[in-house]
Scaffold this motif. Structure first.
Motif, mmCIF file in Angstrom:
data_model
loop_
_atom_site.group_PDB
_atom_site.id
_atom_site.type_symbol
_atom_site.label_atom_id
_atom_site.label_comp_id
_atom_site.label_asym_id
_atom_site.label_seq_id
_atom_site.Cartn_x
_atom_site.Cartn_y
_atom_site.Cartn_z
ATOM 1 N N GLU A 73 58.154 -3.732 42.772
ATOM 2 C CA GLU A 73 59.100 -2.641 42.488
ATOM 3 C C GLU A 73 58.369 -1.363 42.087
ATOM 4 O O GLU A 73 58.703 -0.276 42.554
ATOM 5 C CB GLU A 73 60.082 -3.074 41.394
ATOM 6 C CG GLU A 73 61.050 -4.129 41.866
ATOM 7 C CD GLU A 73 61.881 -4.747 40.759
ATOM 8 O OE1 GLU A 73 62.833 -5.472 41.089
ATOM 9 O OE2 GLU A 73 61.587 -4.508 39.566
ATOM 10 N N HIS A 162 62.256 4.545 50.110
ATOM 11 C CA HIS A 162 61.563 3.686 49.150
ATOM 12 C C HIS A 162 62.480 2.633 48.529
ATOM 13 O O HIS A 162 62.059 1.498 48.306
ATOM 14 C CB HIS A 162 60.901 4.528 48.054
ATOM 15 C CG HIS A 162 59.677 5.231 48.520
ATOM 16 N ND1 HIS A 162 58.459 4.609 48.636
ATOM 17 C CD2 HIS A 162 59.482 6.501 48.932
ATOM 18 C CE1 HIS A 162 57.561 5.466 49.073
ATOM 19 N NE2 HIS A 162 58.162 6.617 49.266
ATOM 20 N N THR A 166 61.636 -1.244 48.963
ATOM 21 C CA THR A 166 61.409 -2.044 47.761
ATOM 22 C C THR A 166 62.318 -3.264 47.736
ATOM 23 O O THR A 166 61.864 -4.390 47.508
ATOM 24 C CB THR A 166 61.630 -1.194 46.494
ATOM 25 O OG1 THR A 166 60.726 -0.089 46.526
ATOM 26 C CG2 THR A 166 61.395 -2.005 45.232
#
Length: 182
Positions: A73, A162, A166
């Protein structure tokens, strides 16, 4: 067409690009660093230092699978586009024959893979991660995924979401590593 190979390009060009990507003027590095390699090593240390700070800041998880998920993460969260560009250029420089940066990246790779593999081994020992998982191989795959995403982002910032990347990486690693694939 020009058929020169990579060896024929001057190394100064890559260092200029790296410096510009890192936001430096052309005269500033010469003032503080004795040569190009000492500058580039400092830039690599700075980038990885910032990365380590982000990992430590996100490290409120249990050791093992939880820590690995937290690391994913933190690792895939958006950070500095300029640093991603500079790092990509320096990795290219490290591939050139005789590059003094090669050793810097080999060391970084070894240390990073060992850290990730340790978390995977802890997860295996805690029976959260399947016992047939190869910690070194999985760690190398995670590092490769991170580098690939960063290169894509550096080349075209709008191409990487992103948050979605993730979520997918966390899901992928949970399915492939966790006991029961949950």
């Amino acid at each position: 067409g020009d058929h020169r190979d990579l060896h024929s390009f001057p190394t100064r060009r890559s260092s200029d690009l790296i410096g510009e990507a890192a936001g430096y003027s052309k005269g500033l590095p010469a003032h503080y660093y004795k040569n190009k390699i000492s500058l580039l090593k400092s830039v690599v240390d700075y980038i990885y230092g910032r990365f380590a700070e982000r990992l430590i800041a996100g490290r409120d998880a249990e050791r093992g699978l939880d820590a690995l998920i937290k690391a994913i993460e933190v690792t895939f969260a958006p950070h500095s586009l300029e640093m991603a560009k500079a790092l990509s250029l320096m990795q290219k420089e490290a591939l050139m024959p005789g590059s003094e940066l090669r050793q810097v990246f080999q060391t970084y790779n070894r240390v990073t893979i060992a850290r990730i593999a340790k978390e995977i081994q802890i997860g295996i020992d805690k029976k959260e991660i399947r016992p047939d998982v190869d910690p070194q191989l999985q760690a190398a795959l995670l590092l490769a995924a991170l580098r690939g995403v960063n290169v894509q982002w550096a080349m075209n910032p709008d191409s990487v979401d992103h948050k979605t990347v993730t979520e997918e990486m966390v899901s992928l690693f949970r399915r492939s590593l966790a006991v029961g694939g949950h």
